[in-house]
Design a protein around this motif. Structure first.
Motif, PDB file in Angstrom:
ATOM      1  N   CYS A  99     105.605  34.930  35.236  1.00  0.00           N
ATOM      2  CA  CYS A  99     105.840  33.757  34.705  1.00  0.00           C
ATOM      3  C   CYS A  99     107.354  34.561  33.024  1.00  0.00           C
ATOM      4  CB  CYS A  99     106.081  32.012  34.417  1.00  0.00           C
ATOM      5  SG  CYS A  99     106.829  31.182  33.305  1.00  0.00           S
ATOM      6  N   ARG A 100     108.459  34.384  32.101  1.00  0.00           N
ATOM      7  CA  ARG A 100     109.045  34.714  31.585  1.00  0.00           C
ATOM      8  C   ARG A 100     109.515  33.674  30.839  1.00  0.00           C
ATOM      9  NH1 ARG A 100     111.800  40.444  31.509  1.00  0.00           N
ATOM     10  NH2 ARG A 100     110.409  39.613  29.079  1.00  0.00           N
ATOM     11  N   CYS A 101     108.987  32.559  30.605  1.00  0.00           N
ATOM     12  CA  CYS A 101     109.818  31.243  30.363  1.00  0.00           C
ATOM     13  C   CYS A 101     109.774  31.577  28.374  1.00  0.00           C
ATOM     14  CB  CYS A 101     108.764  30.353  30.285  1.00  0.00           C
ATOM     15  SG  CYS A 101     109.350  29.034  31.160  1.00  0.00           S
ATOM     16  N   CYS A 139     114.757  37.015  34.896  1.00  0.00           N
ATOM     17  CA  CYS A 139     113.516  37.003  35.228  1.00  0.00           C
ATOM     18  C   CYS A 139     113.413  37.264  36.837  1.00  0.00           C
ATOM     19  CB  CYS A 139     112.404  35.569  34.696  1.00  0.00           C
ATOM     20  SG  CYS A 139     111.852  35.502  35.838  1.00  0.00           S
ATOM     21  N   LEU A 199     111.290  36.919  38.582  1.00  0.00           N
ATOM     22  CA  LEU A 199     111.267  35.683  39.475  1.00  0.00           C
ATOM     23  C   LEU A 199     112.002  34.833  39.914  1.00  0.00           C
ATOM     24  CD1 LEU A 199     107.600  35.129  38.911  1.00  0.00           C
ATOM     25  CD2 LEU A 199     108.041  37.087  40.803  1.00  0.00           C
ATOM     26  N   PHE A 200     113.324  34.413  39.259  1.00  0.00           N
ATOM     27  CA  PHE A 200     114.629  33.482  39.175  1.00  0.00           C
ATOM     28  C   PHE A 200     114.933  33.717  40.789  1.00  0.00           C
ATOM     29  CE2 PHE A 200     118.766  32.611  38.316  1.00  0.00           C
ATOM     30  CZ  PHE A 200     119.019  31.531  37.896  1.00  0.00           C
ATOM     31  N   CYS A 250     110.352  31.296  42.471  1.00  0.00           N
ATOM     32  CA  CYS A 250     111.528  30.337  41.615  1.00  0.00           C
ATOM     33  C   CYS A 250     112.416  29.471  41.996  1.00  0.00           C
ATOM     34  CB  CYS A 250     110.703  30.968  40.116  1.00  0.00           C
ATOM     35  SG  CYS A 250     110.294  29.227  38.671  1.00  0.00           S
ATOM     36  N   GLY A 289     107.112  28.495  36.932  1.00  0.00           N
ATOM     37  CA  GLY A 289     106.889  28.057  35.884  1.00  0.00           C
ATOM     38  C   GLY A 289     107.240  26.749  34.913  1.00  0.00           C
ATOM     39  N   MET A 314     111.095  25.529  35.479  1.00  0.00           N
ATOM     40  CA  MET A 314     112.387  25.333  36.888  1.00  0.00           C
ATOM     41  C   MET A 314     111.883  24.536  36.938  1.00  0.00           C
ATOM     42  SD  MET A 314     114.263  27.008  38.419  1.00  0.00           S
ATOM     43  CE  MET A 314     114.658  28.356  38.511  1.00  0.00           C
ATOM     44  N   CYS A 339     115.813  27.344  32.988  1.00  0.00           N
ATOM     45  CA  CYS A 339     115.751  27.643  34.226  1.00  0.00           C
ATOM     46  C   CYS A 339     115.895  27.343  35.407  1.00  0.00           C
ATOM     47  CB  CYS A 339     114.407  28.467  34.836  1.00  0.00           C
ATOM     48  SG  CYS A 339     113.844  29.565  33.709  1.00  0.00           S
TER      49      CYS A 339
HETATM   50 FE1  SF4 Z   1     109.165  31.363  34.461  1.00  0.00          FE
HETATM   51 FE2  SF4 Z   1     110.232  30.693  36.840  1.00  0.00          FE
HETATM   52 FE3  SF4 Z   1     111.999  30.612  34.827  1.00  0.00          FE
HETATM   53 FE4  SF4 Z   1     110.848  33.078  35.420  1.00  0.00          FE
HETATM   54  S1  SF4 Z   1     112.753  31.605  36.766  1.00  0.00           S
HETATM   55  S2  SF4 Z   1     111.058  32.492  33.437  1.00  0.00           S
HETATM   56  S3  SF4 Z   1     108.808  31.927  36.495  1.00  0.00           S
HETATM   57  S4  SF4 Z   1     110.161  28.941  35.378  1.00  0.00           S
END
Ligand code: SF4
Length: 348
Positions: free
Chosen positions: A300-302, A315, A317-318, A322, A329, A332, A339
């Motif tokens: 997670c790069r919050c 990110c 995972l976006f 996620c 995170g 989201m 996010c």
């Molecule tokens: Fe964190 Fe999800 Fe945002 Fe990535 S997309 S920074 S995992 S909250």
């Protein structure tokens, strides 16, 4: 403002072809309002909007959630919380998951419900998850005032309270670069606009205090584009924000709380960026001390998002691992999270 002006402003913003301008909306409510009003699609590609660290849930460290879970497992304690926080994962699980396993967690719509529940049921201690910024702190102070008045020994707060000026300085020093700030409108109703005027002088970066309507946000962005590189300050939300702020709210905050260092998710401890209960009211504290541990979910790069180093879509995972339904995170989870808002509005 006349239609003609807005049309002219909208046209200029869409056709802007000068140097790139990076504008940070500090407050989560602005992030949501920007998405709801479709503002990014109305701007030239050279005007970049960045979501800042003003979403309370997004900046709460995992130690706070872990502590709330620990408290909620006690048979004599009930943890009360707002809806968003219940879904954010601590180190191992969220409050919602703990509730599913039998923990005493209850979602409420107002911290004042804590007073009512504590009065009605002296056999349990009611702990409110008091997270937030200057905007919500007066409400927590009012809860404490009621607790004192009613001599309630079974009401406590687990506090993770943040204040804006130091984190803004942190973002300027450690973030991805900001040419202008949309100052947080709701926070400014309490603190007053003067602190942002001072920050604009100190940091030599323009600040504009803004409301939440689409036309006002456009005018704010337009003002910041014009002010780039020159510094300066404007309050475009004079209907709600006075220079000196809300004196009564500031007094009640000061009565119960004092400045402290605070830990921010993914950013570490920022000196002077929080509030804790004053010594004489610590009996109402459910154990907020030393809650600094911050076990961000893997990948997670919050934190990089919140200081403007990357956009949510950068990110990996976006939109994959996620999404709002499978939030990995905190950014989201919250409806004010960067996010979440990028995802639901298709903002990139
Ligand atoms: Fe964190 Fe999800 Fe945002 Fe990535 S997309 S920074 S995992 S909250």
């Amino acid at each position: 403002m006349a239609d003609f002006d807005i049309k002219m402003i909208a046209e200029e913003l869409k056709n802007y072809d000068g140097e790139e301008v990076r504008i940070m909306e500090v407050c989560g409510t602005h992030t949501a309002a920007i998405s709801e009003n479709g503002i990014p699609s109305m701007l030239s590609e050279k005007i970049k909007l960045i979501s800042g660290p003003g979403c309370p849930v997004c900046v709460t460290v995992t130690a706070v959630i872990d502590k709330l879970i620990e408290l909620s497992m006690r048979s004599d304690t009930v943890v009360l919380t707002f809806g968003d926080l219940i879904r954010v994962k601590g180190t191992f699980k969220s409050l919602a998951e703990a509730k599913g396993e039998g923990a005493n967690v209850k979602m409420v719509y107002s911290p004042m419900e804590t007073v009512k529940l504590a009065k009605e049921d002296p056999s349990h201690t009611y702990v409110f998850a008091a997270i937030g910024f200057e905007t919500t702190t007066p409400v927590y102070a009012t809860v404490l005032e009621e607790a004192v008045k009613n001599n309630l020994n079974n009401l406590k707060l687990l506090t993770s309270l943040k204040t804006m000026p130091e984190v803004i300085r942190f973002v300027v020093k450690n973030g991805g670069g900001v040419d202008g700030f949309i100052a947080p409108g709701h926070v400014a109703t309490i603190t007053g606009s003067n602190i942002y005027k001072e920050l604009s002088k100190e940091l030599q970066i323009p600040f504009v205090v803004s409301g939440f309507e689409g036309t006002q946000l456009l005018l704010t962005i337009y003002s910041l584009v014009k002010m780039k590189g020159k510094g300066g300050f404007k309050n475009l939300y004079k209907s709600a924000v006075r220079e000196e702020g809300n004196i009564k709210a500031k007094e009640i905050i000061q009565k119960f709380f004092e400045p402290s260092d605070a830990s921010w998710r993914g950013m570490g401890k920022i000196p002077g960026s929080g509030l804790i209960l004053r010594e004489e009211y610590r009996k109402f504290d459910a154990g907020s001390d030393m809650l600094d541990e911050d076990n961000m979910p893997p990948g997670c790069r919050c934190a990089d998002v919140l200081v403007g180093k990357i956009k949510p879509a950068d990110c990996p995972l976006f939109g994959k691992k996620c999404t709002p339904d499978t939030a990995h995170g905190a950014c989201m989870v919250s409806t004010e999270g960067s996010c979440y808002n990028y995802f639901i509005s298709g903002r990139r």
